[in-house]
Design a protein around this motif. Structure first.
Motif, PDB file in Angstrom:
ATOM      1  N   LEU A 102       0.837  -1.123  -0.033  1.00  0.00           N
ATOM      2  CA  LEU A 102       0.081   0.125   0.067  1.00  0.00           C
ATOM      3  C   LEU A 102       0.914   1.200  -0.136  1.00  0.00           C
ATOM      4  O   LEU A 102       1.939   1.167   0.107  1.00  0.00           O
ATOM      5  N   ASP A 103       0.309   2.178  -0.163  1.00  0.00           N
ATOM      6  CA  ASP A 103       0.900   3.641  -0.159  1.00  0.00           C
ATOM      7  C   ASP A 103       0.387   4.671   0.700  1.00  0.00           C
ATOM      8  O   ASP A 103      -0.796   4.883   0.527  1.00  0.00           O
ATOM      9  N   ARG A 104       1.168   5.117   1.589  1.00  0.00           N
ATOM     10  CA  ARG A 104       0.486   5.893   2.681  1.00  0.00           C
ATOM     11  C   ARG A 104       0.121   7.341   2.028  1.00  0.00           C
ATOM     12  O   ARG A 104      -0.840   8.051   2.706  1.00  0.00           O
ATOM     13  N   ASP A 105       0.662   7.707   0.965  1.00  0.00           N
ATOM     14  CA  ASP A 105       0.084   9.082   0.231  1.00  0.00           C
ATOM     15  C   ASP A 105      -1.154   8.602  -0.326  1.00  0.00           C
ATOM     16  O   ASP A 105      -1.923   9.740  -1.021  1.00  0.00           O
ATOM     17  N   LYS A 106      -1.724   7.377  -0.532  1.00  0.00           N
ATOM     18  CA  LYS A 106      -3.170   7.085  -0.976  1.00  0.00           C
ATOM     19  C   LYS A 106      -3.762   6.320   0.076  1.00  0.00           C
ATOM     20  O   LYS A 106      -3.909   5.169   0.068  1.00  0.00           O
ATOM     21  N   PRO A 107      -4.224   7.042   1.245  1.00  0.00           N
ATOM     22  CA  PRO A 107      -4.966   6.430   2.360  1.00  0.00           C
ATOM     23  C   PRO A 107      -6.378   5.714   2.391  1.00  0.00           C
ATOM     24  O   PRO A 107      -6.699   5.028   2.818  1.00  0.00           O
ATOM     25  N   GLU A 108      -7.181   6.012   1.223  1.00  0.00           N
ATOM     26  CA  GLU A 108      -8.470   5.543   0.995  1.00  0.00           C
ATOM     27  C   GLU A 108      -8.141   4.196   0.398  1.00  0.00           C
ATOM     28  O   GLU A 108      -7.598   3.711  -0.685  1.00  0.00           O
ATOM     29  N   LEU A 109      -8.706   3.105   1.348  1.00  0.00           N
ATOM     30  CA  LEU A 109      -8.579   1.758   1.011  1.00  0.00           C
ATOM     31  C   LEU A 109      -9.645   1.231  -0.392  1.00  0.00           C
ATOM     32  O   LEU A 109     -10.777   1.690   0.055  1.00  0.00           O
ATOM     33  N   THR A 110      -9.350   0.612  -1.155  1.00  0.00           N
ATOM     34  CA  THR A 110     -10.330  -0.064  -2.027  1.00  0.00           C
ATOM     35  C   THR A 110     -10.254  -1.623  -2.110  1.00  0.00           C
ATOM     36  O   THR A 110      -9.199  -2.331  -1.772  1.00  0.00           O
ATOM     37  N   ALA A 111     -11.121  -2.186  -2.570  1.00  0.00           N
ATOM     38  CA  ALA A 111     -11.121  -3.659  -2.745  1.00  0.00           C
ATOM     39  C   ALA A 111     -10.123  -4.240  -3.444  1.00  0.00           C
ATOM     40  O   ALA A 111      -9.609  -5.226  -3.407  1.00  0.00           O
ATOM     41  N   GLU A 112      -9.890  -3.415  -4.752  1.00  0.00           N
ATOM     42  CA  GLU A 112      -8.898  -3.638  -5.756  1.00  0.00           C
ATOM     43  C   GLU A 112      -7.443  -4.027  -4.931  1.00  0.00           C
ATOM     44  O   GLU A 112      -6.543  -4.704  -5.504  1.00  0.00           O
ATOM     45  N   MET A 113      -7.111  -3.122  -3.908  1.00  0.00           N
ATOM     46  CA  MET A 113      -5.912  -3.236  -3.384  1.00  0.00           C
ATOM     47  C   MET A 113      -5.772  -4.530  -2.672  1.00  0.00           C
ATOM     48  O   MET A 113      -4.365  -4.993  -2.137  1.00  0.00           O
ATOM     49  N   PHE A 114      -6.809  -5.353  -2.432  1.00  0.00           N
ATOM     50  CA  PHE A 114      -6.554  -6.539  -1.644  1.00  0.00           C
ATOM     51  C   PHE A 114      -7.160  -7.882  -2.500  1.00  0.00           C
ATOM     52  O   PHE A 114      -7.473  -8.815  -1.797  1.00  0.00           O
ATOM     53  N   ASP A 115      -7.182  -7.609  -3.857  1.00  0.00           N
ATOM     54  CA  ASP A 115      -7.596  -8.311  -4.618  1.00  0.00           C
ATOM     55  C   ASP A 115      -6.341  -9.200  -5.203  1.00  0.00           C
ATOM     56  O   ASP A 115      -5.715  -8.705  -5.964  1.00  0.00           O
ATOM     57  N   PRO A 116      -6.230 -10.540  -4.842  1.00  0.00           N
ATOM     58  CA  PRO A 116      -5.012 -11.303  -5.407  1.00  0.00           C
ATOM     59  C   PRO A 116      -4.959 -11.579  -6.875  1.00  0.00           C
ATOM     60  O   PRO A 116      -3.991 -11.868  -7.460  1.00  0.00           O
ATOM     61  N   ALA A 117      -6.183 -11.546  -7.665  1.00  0.00           N
ATOM     62  CA  ALA A 117      -6.128 -11.646  -9.098  1.00  0.00           C
ATOM     63  C   ALA A 117      -5.616  -9.972  -9.641  1.00  0.00           C
ATOM     64  O   ALA A 117      -5.204 -10.036 -10.980  1.00  0.00           O
ATOM     65  N   TYR A 118      -5.679  -9.113  -8.802  1.00  0.00           N
ATOM     66  CA  TYR A 118      -5.148  -7.868  -9.463  1.00  0.00           C
ATOM     67  C   TYR A 118      -3.826  -7.531  -9.003  1.00  0.00           C
ATOM     68  O   TYR A 118      -2.721  -6.939  -9.922  1.00  0.00           O
ATOM     69  N   THR A 119      -3.446  -7.931  -7.700  1.00  0.00           N
ATOM     70  CA  THR A 119      -1.873  -7.661  -7.151  1.00  0.00           C
ATOM     71  C   THR A 119      -1.517  -8.163  -6.299  1.00  0.00           C
ATOM     72  O   THR A 119      -2.305  -9.097  -5.718  1.00  0.00           O
ATOM     73  N   GLY A 120      -0.408  -8.187  -5.783  1.00  0.00           N
ATOM     74  CA  GLY A 120       0.175  -8.686  -4.557  1.00  0.00           C
ATOM     75  C   GLY A 120       0.978 -10.170  -4.821  1.00  0.00           C
ATOM     76  O   GLY A 120       0.928 -10.538  -5.949  1.00  0.00           O
ATOM     77  N   TRP A 121       2.113 -10.280  -3.886  1.00  0.00           N
ATOM     78  CA  TRP A 121       2.736 -11.608  -3.889  1.00  0.00           C
ATOM     79  C   TRP A 121       1.957 -12.835  -3.086  1.00  0.00           C
ATOM     80  O   TRP A 121       1.524 -12.399  -2.131  1.00  0.00           O
ATOM     81  N   ARG A 122       2.096 -13.966  -3.841  1.00  0.00           N
ATOM     82  CA  ARG A 122       1.181 -15.000  -3.375  1.00  0.00           C
ATOM     83  C   ARG A 122       2.105 -15.814  -2.389  1.00  0.00           C
ATOM     84  O   ARG A 122       3.178 -16.128  -2.848  1.00  0.00           O
ATOM     85  N   GLY A 123       1.475 -16.579  -1.562  1.00  0.00           N
ATOM     86  CA  GLY A 123       2.318 -17.684  -0.631  1.00  0.00           C
ATOM     87  C   GLY A 123       1.174 -18.659  -0.023  1.00  0.00           C
ATOM     88  O   GLY A 123       0.094 -18.547  -0.118  1.00  0.00           O
ATOM     89  N   VAL A 124       1.820 -19.584   0.458  1.00  0.00           N
ATOM     90  CA  VAL A 124       1.105 -20.765   1.039  1.00  0.00           C
ATOM     91  C   VAL A 124       1.690 -20.904   2.489  1.00  0.00           C
ATOM     92  O   VAL A 124       3.102 -21.014   2.749  1.00  0.00           O
ATOM     93  N   LEU A 125       0.919 -21.335   3.479  1.00  0.00           N
ATOM     94  CA  LEU A 125       1.437 -21.626   4.910  1.00  0.00           C
ATOM     95  C   LEU A 125       1.451 -22.987   4.936  1.00  0.00           C
ATOM     96  O   LEU A 125       0.616 -23.716   4.286  1.00  0.00           O
ATOM     97  N   TYR A 126       2.287 -23.553   5.862  1.00  0.00           N
ATOM     98  CA  TYR A 126       2.452 -24.984   6.152  1.00  0.00           C
ATOM     99  C   TYR A 126       3.123 -25.029   7.663  1.00  0.00           C
ATOM    100  O   TYR A 126       3.899 -24.118   8.140  1.00  0.00           O
ATOM    101  N   LYS A 127       3.335 -26.135   8.221  1.00  0.00           N
ATOM    102  CA  LYS A 127       4.024 -26.425   9.446  1.00  0.00           C
ATOM    103  C   LYS A 127       4.946 -27.458   9.004  1.00  0.00           C
ATOM    104  O   LYS A 127       4.804 -28.380   8.556  1.00  0.00           O
ATOM    105  N   LYS A 128       6.074 -27.257   9.819  1.00  0.00           N
ATOM    106  CA  LYS A 128       7.162 -28.198   9.590  1.00  0.00           C
ATOM    107  C   LYS A 128       8.059 -27.848  10.899  1.00  0.00           C
ATOM    108  O   LYS A 128       8.407 -26.805  11.324  1.00  0.00           O
TER     109      LYS A 128
END
Length: 189
Positions: A102-128
């Motif tokens: 996110l960018d602190r200079d753009k404080p208004e949050l939108t659903a697009e900012m949290f859409d994994p089909a639109y942006t973001g690095w992907r990961g998976v959790l597991y236990k070891k």
């Protein structure tokens, strides 16, 4: 061409072929599920420690301006730092997670900012070995164009998330409640 020149070019082309560009036009995601092969070690009990209805946002606990250590503060409030982007983790009930920026200079949050089909690095959790780990497809090189899998250790303590990289670097994130409508996206990888 010499063999020394052909091999790096070939490796670069092969690694590019294994990603797809997300809808924002520049974020990359892997196209082969083998990047997330450790997802078979996901245990539902991991989610007992994680709030999947919130984001965990970056907390600066060791920011220096010159030689002076600054007050600990959430990254979105750290106006002394010239870098305006900060990371937020989002966890899903199926063991997938995202790291969004996110960018602190753009404080208004939108659903697009949290859409994994639109942006973001992907990961998976597991236990070891009784540790909660995550494999994330992200930038792995200093130059910014190298992409690959990075393994992180996650420690949840109340509202705090500690992300440890290679037992050397620790990053802190604080739970933040935001409008649930912004987080209605699902993750499947």
């Amino acid at each position: 061409m010499k063999k020394q020149t052909i091999l790096p070019i070939l490796l670069l082309l092969v690694s590019c072929a294994q990603t797809t560009t997300l809808r924002n036009g520049y974020s990359k995601a892997p196209t082969k599920s083998k990047v997330f092969k450790n997802s078979v070690y996901f245990e539902q009990a991991i989610l007992d420690q994680i709030d999947t209805t919130v984001i965990y946002e970056e907390y600066n606990d060791n920011y220096y301006e010159g030689l002076v250590k600054q007050e600990n503060v959430l990254a979105r409030h750290n106006y002394a730092n010239r870098h305006t982007t900060y990371g937020v983790y989002r966890f899903y009930g199926n063991g997938c997670f995202n790291l969004f920026h996110l960018d602190r200079d753009k404080p208004e949050l939108t659903a697009e900012m949290f859409d994994p089909a639109y942006t973001g690095w992907r990961g998976v959790l597991y236990k070891k070995k009784n540790k909660i780990l995550g494999d994330m497809f992200t930038q792995t090189g200093q130059m910014g164009w190298q992409l690959g899998k990075q393994t992180e250790a996650f420690i949840f303590r109340g509202d705090t998330l500690i992300v440890e990289l290679k037992n050397v670097h620790k990053f802190f994130y604080i739970k933040r409640h935001i409008d649930k409508k912004l987080l209605e996206h699902h993750a499947e990888w």
